[in-house]
Design a protein around this motif. Structure first.
Motif: not given
Ligand code: AMP
Length: 539
Positions: A249-267
């Motif tokens: 799962v590659m975060p692209g440009a967004k590494m703030d808490g909310a964006s990382i959390y969203e990826l952690l959970e949805t993926e």
């Protein structure tokens, strides 16, 4: 007499080929710079990487030529990476957080011929391209429809260059010591220096990081490397994930808490890796929104010392195991990792915490020693000196021999870190050798004081530097960045430190600053702090 086994060259193209054959439909999910989440598979990455190779060959790229990337972690970045390395060209990952003058220096020093980039970085490249005459073409990771007008000469949309290319290309037709990747050190003193990885060292590093006591990756894992591919190959994950067949799962440009959390959970991410500042942002987000982590099991933290409160929060509050790692660009990068061994079987929780806060043990393939005044010091967990390293994937010289001979008489590289090693082999960093404070002939490690100070209520970030003292030579100054809305005082900090560090390590003064400056890889910029406080005198 030579052995009679097959001569299977250790080249990294075999990694993505292995993933394409054995884990064909395993996903690589990217938060694209354009916005949407995009999905691909190892099968597709392999096919498209071959097309990249054919385009590069058509541009005249040959064995040993440097092809650069200035890009976030993404599936496209992986395709261009394997497409470059597969034909024996060298993938040079550029760090976008460097100053423009440093980028110009690095691009010219490396003699990059082509640069792959994200839309985000067009302004940076537009500002410097005329100072980099070696670069003959630019490729932007996007399609024709999203390609903006640009001043960059010979600039193409990525999807356009792949159009019409064949997906048949011969890879790996070279020997395993061929160079495959180039990454410049952050260069806090002098110009950045290039670390030139070979196919063989990257494959050996991949094998050593996969071990159960190291990163312990499996095909069932879903891995989110927040650590960028331009930071020593995302700590090797750009190789080890496809080698295992893990979902990426590659975060692209967004590494703030909310964006990382969203990826952690949805993926449904199970494993992640990042520097402490990223984890601080995530923890602050979790606390302010009162959310839980439902699938994450294991996190590797490195690049800077692991603060105790991050360890306790993750493990005690969120049930996520922490592995503390140390390494550097020159060590590919993994040097040590802190999984407690059999001696910890009967440790109390507090003893486990103490062990996990150390930077860890060296896996097979990495040799460590601590050297002081030209001699190797005992592994007693107390005597500290310069940390020296030798091994299967450790730099032997810098690109174009900058810095000359970098190894000692036994072939060990001086890491520039000051550390101890205990009787169980756990290494603990006490400082960078240039940051250590020399007080009355003894050394004061700044990392311990900083880690302790960030545990004080209301402190966002802490840094310690040495200030001239007429009697002691140098004494520590503690510099604090406060959390928004908090107001810790000097007295609060001194009371917090009292009893937790040696008495003679107590700072002589505490100063508060708006922000503590960070360098290009997220580490505290002590050169800038020394400049700010250059007129301060103690005594
Ligand atoms: P870089 O080559 O930019 O990755 O920087 C490597 C340097 O980061 C090392 O030499 C250390 O000074 C520092 N570093 C990396 N990991 C750790 C860690 N776990 N604890 C303390 N310092 C670290």
């Amino acid at each position: 007499m030579l052995g009679l086994m097959q001569n299977w060259q250790l080249t990294v193209d075999k990694i993505i080929e292995h993933a394409a054959i054995n884990h064909t439909n395993r996903e690589i999910v990217t938060r694209s710079v354009e916005g949407p989440i995009v999905r691909t598979t190892y099968g597709n990455i392999f096919t498209r990487a071959k097309k990249v190779s054919n385009w590069l060959l058509g541009q005249g790229i040959k064995l040993g030529d440097r092809v650069a990337s200035l890009a976030w972690n993404s599936g496209h970045h992986m395709e261009s990476w394997y497409g470059t390395m597969g034909i024996g060209a060298i993938m040079h990952t550029l760090n976008p957080r460097l100053f423009p003058e440093q980028l110009v220096y690095i691009i010219n020093h490396a003699e990059d011929k082509i640069i792959f980039t994200d839309l985000t970085f067009l302004p940076i490249l537009e500002a410097i391209h005329d100072k980099c005459p070696c670069v003959k073409a630019f490729v932007v990771f996007t399609d024709g429809a999203n390609m903006p007008p640009t001043k960059l000469p010979n600039c193409h949309a990525y999807e356009d260059i792949l159009q019409g290319q064949s997906d048949i290309s011969i890879w790996g037709n070279f020997e395993e010591n061929t160079a495959c990747g180039l990454c410049y050190t952050s260069g806090t003193t002098g110009n950045p220096k290039g670390v030139l990885y070979s196919h063989r060292t990257n494959v050996l590093h991949t094998l050593l990081t996969m071990g159960a006591d190291v990163m312990g990756l499996t095909a069932g894992d879903v891995i989110l490397p927040v650590v960028p591919m331009f930071h020593a190959n995302a700590w090797g994950i750009a190789f080890s994930a496809p080698a295992c067949g893990s979902k990426l799962v590659m975060p692209g440009a967004k590494m703030d808490g909310a964006s990382i959390y969203e990826l952690l959970e949805t993926e449904k991410v199970t494993f992640s890796a990042a520097v402490p500042t990223v984890w601080l942002m995530l923890l602050q987000y979790l606390e302010s929104t009162n959310q839980k982590l439902s699938t994450l099991k294991q996190v590797v933290i490195g690049g800077a010392a692991l603060p105790e409160h991050i360890l306790r929060s993750f493990e005690d509050k969120y049930g996520v195991g922490i592995r503390h790692a140390w390494g550097m660009t020159e060590t590919s990068p993994l040097g040590t990792l802190g999984t407690p061994g059999p001696e910890a079987a009967n440790y109390s929780r507090e003893e486990i915490i103490k062990t996990k806060l150390k930077q860890g043990r060296s896996p097979f393939g990495v040799e460590l020693k601590i050297k002081r005044d030209g001699k190797t010091v005992p592994r007693d967990g107390e005597t500290f000196g310069n940390l020296m390293v030798r091994g299967a994937a450790i730099a032997g010289a810098y690109f174009k021999n900058e810095g000359g001979d970098i190894l000692d008489e036994e072939g060990f590289f001086d890491t520039g870190d000051v550390a101890t090693i205990d009787e169980h082999g756990y290494m603990q960093i006490t400082d960078r050798s240039k940051d250590v404070i020399k007080s009355g002939g003894e050394w004061i490690g700044t990392i311990d004081i900083e880690n302790c100070a960030v545990g004080c209520e209301g402190v966002a970030c802490a840094a310690v530097i040495g200030i001239y003292h007429p009697k002691w030579d140098e004494r520590p100054l503690l510099i604090i960045e406060k959390k928004a809305g908090a107001n810790p005082t000097k007295e609060d900090l001194m009371a917090h430190l009292n009893g937790k560090i040696a008495k003679w390590w107590m700072p002589d003064d505490v100063r508060f600053v708006e922000t503590i400056p960070l360098g290009a890889t997220g580490k505290i910029n002590k050169i800038a702090l020394r400049e700010t406080f250059k007129d301060l005198k103690f005594g």
